[in-house]
Design a protein around this motif. Structure first.
Motif, short mmCIF file in Angstrom:
data_model
loop_
_atom_site.label_atom_id
_atom_site.label_comp_id
_atom_site.label_asym_id
_atom_site.label_seq_id
_atom_site.Cartn_x
_atom_site.Cartn_y
_atom_site.Cartn_z
N ASN A 52 0.83 -1.19 0.00
CA ASN A 52 0.00 0.00 0.00
C ASN A 52 0.87 1.24 0.00
OD1 ASN A 52 -2.69 -0.87 -0.11
ND2 ASN A 52 -2.62 -1.45 2.04
N ALA A 56 -2.38 6.47 0.41
CA ALA A 56 -3.71 5.89 0.19
C ALA A 56 -3.59 4.39 -0.05
CB ALA A 56 -4.37 6.56 -1.01
N SER A 59 -5.64 -0.63 -4.16
CA SER A 59 -6.49 -1.79 -4.38
C SER A 59 -6.00 -2.63 -5.55
CB SER A 59 -7.94 -1.35 -4.63
OG SER A 59 -8.01 -0.50 -5.77
N GLN A 100 -2.43 -7.44 -7.20
CA GLN A 100 -3.11 -7.09 -5.96
C GLN A 100 -2.09 -6.83 -4.85
OE1 GLN A 100 -6.54 -7.00 -5.72
NE2 GLN A 100 -6.63 -7.46 -7.91
N HIS A 140 -4.26 2.05 -8.37
CA HIS A 140 -5.69 2.28 -8.18
C HIS A 140 -5.93 2.41 -6.68
CE1 HIS A 140 -6.91 1.21 -12.34
NE2 HIS A 140 -5.74 0.59 -12.29
N THR A 141 -6.47 3.57 -6.27
CA THR A 141 -6.75 3.86 -4.87
C THR A 141 -8.21 4.33 -4.77
OG1 THR A 141 -6.14 6.20 -4.97
CG2 THR A 141 -4.35 4.61 -4.56
N PRO A 142 -8.73 4.51 -3.55
CA PRO A 142 -10.09 5.05 -3.41
C PRO A 142 -10.27 6.41 -4.08
CG PRO A 142 -9.37 4.12 -1.33
CD PRO A 142 -8.17 4.11 -2.25
N GLU A 143 -9.18 7.16 -4.24
CA GLU A 143 -9.26 8.48 -4.89
C GLU A 143 -9.23 8.38 -6.41
OE1 GLU A 143 -6.83 8.01 -2.25
OE2 GLU A 143 -8.45 8.66 -0.93
N GLY A 144 -9.01 7.17 -6.95
CA GLY A 144 -8.95 6.98 -8.39
C GLY A 144 -7.62 6.39 -8.82
#
Length: 172
Positions: A52, A56, A59, A100, A140-144
């Motif tokens: 990670n 952020a 994913s 992943q 790819h993160t929650p923010e895009g």
């Protein structure tokens, strides 16, 4: 030596560099290198994994490369490792595609008669892969999703090996 690559103790049919989507098995790769050369008294290895980001959670990470060019660039650095260190074999596997968190990305295995040379060559190759190898990475993160430079500049690591920074990767 007959049946071996031109500058190492590896069998000619065993690639030194592989760029692939499939996962790899450390034990399998080490056994292949060791079976090919009973004069190797040391094996050093490194595995890098998807982690990670500090900013952020990641994913998914996508790694891309330029087929042919990337393999040639890494082969050239493996040649440099054979010139700089007294090593007997080297194997580099780098994965591309969608990965992943927790999945393996890169493997470097080096054999030598003695541990110091194996450790140094392994670190040399990883410093090169991290700072100079031509890969492109999208996280790819929650923010895009965003392209990030897969070749993180580490001037101290490069200076240790007498290499100049050539970090100029841009998104494809």
């Amino acid at each position: 030596m007959k049946g071996r690559c031109h500058n190492c103790a590896m069998p000619a049919d065993m690639p030194r560099v592989s760029i692939q989507t499939e996962d790899f098995d450390l034990n399998h790769e080490v056994l292949r290198l060791r079976a090919a050369d009973l004069g190797a008294g040391a094996v050093a290895s490194f595995i890098g994994t998807v982690r990670n980001s500090a900013t952020a959670p990641v994913s998914l990470m996508e790694l891309e490369h330029y087929p042919g060019m990337t393999e040639r660039a890494i082969e050239d650095m493996v040649d440099q490792a054979f010139l700089r260190f007294d090593i007997r074999g080297a194997r580099v596997i780098h994965r591309v595609g969608a990965l992943q968190p927790g999945e393996q990305i890169v493997l470097v295995v080096v054999t030598s008669a003695h541990r110091r040379e194996a450790f140094q060559a392994c670190e040399f190759l990883m410093d090169y892969l991290k700072t100079q190898a031509p890969f492109w990475k999208k996280e790819h993160t929650p923010e895009g999703a965003r392209w990030v430079d897969a070749r993180v500049a580490d001037d101290e690591a490069l200076a240790r090996w007498g290499l100049a920074s050539g970090n100029a990767a841009t998104a494809p």
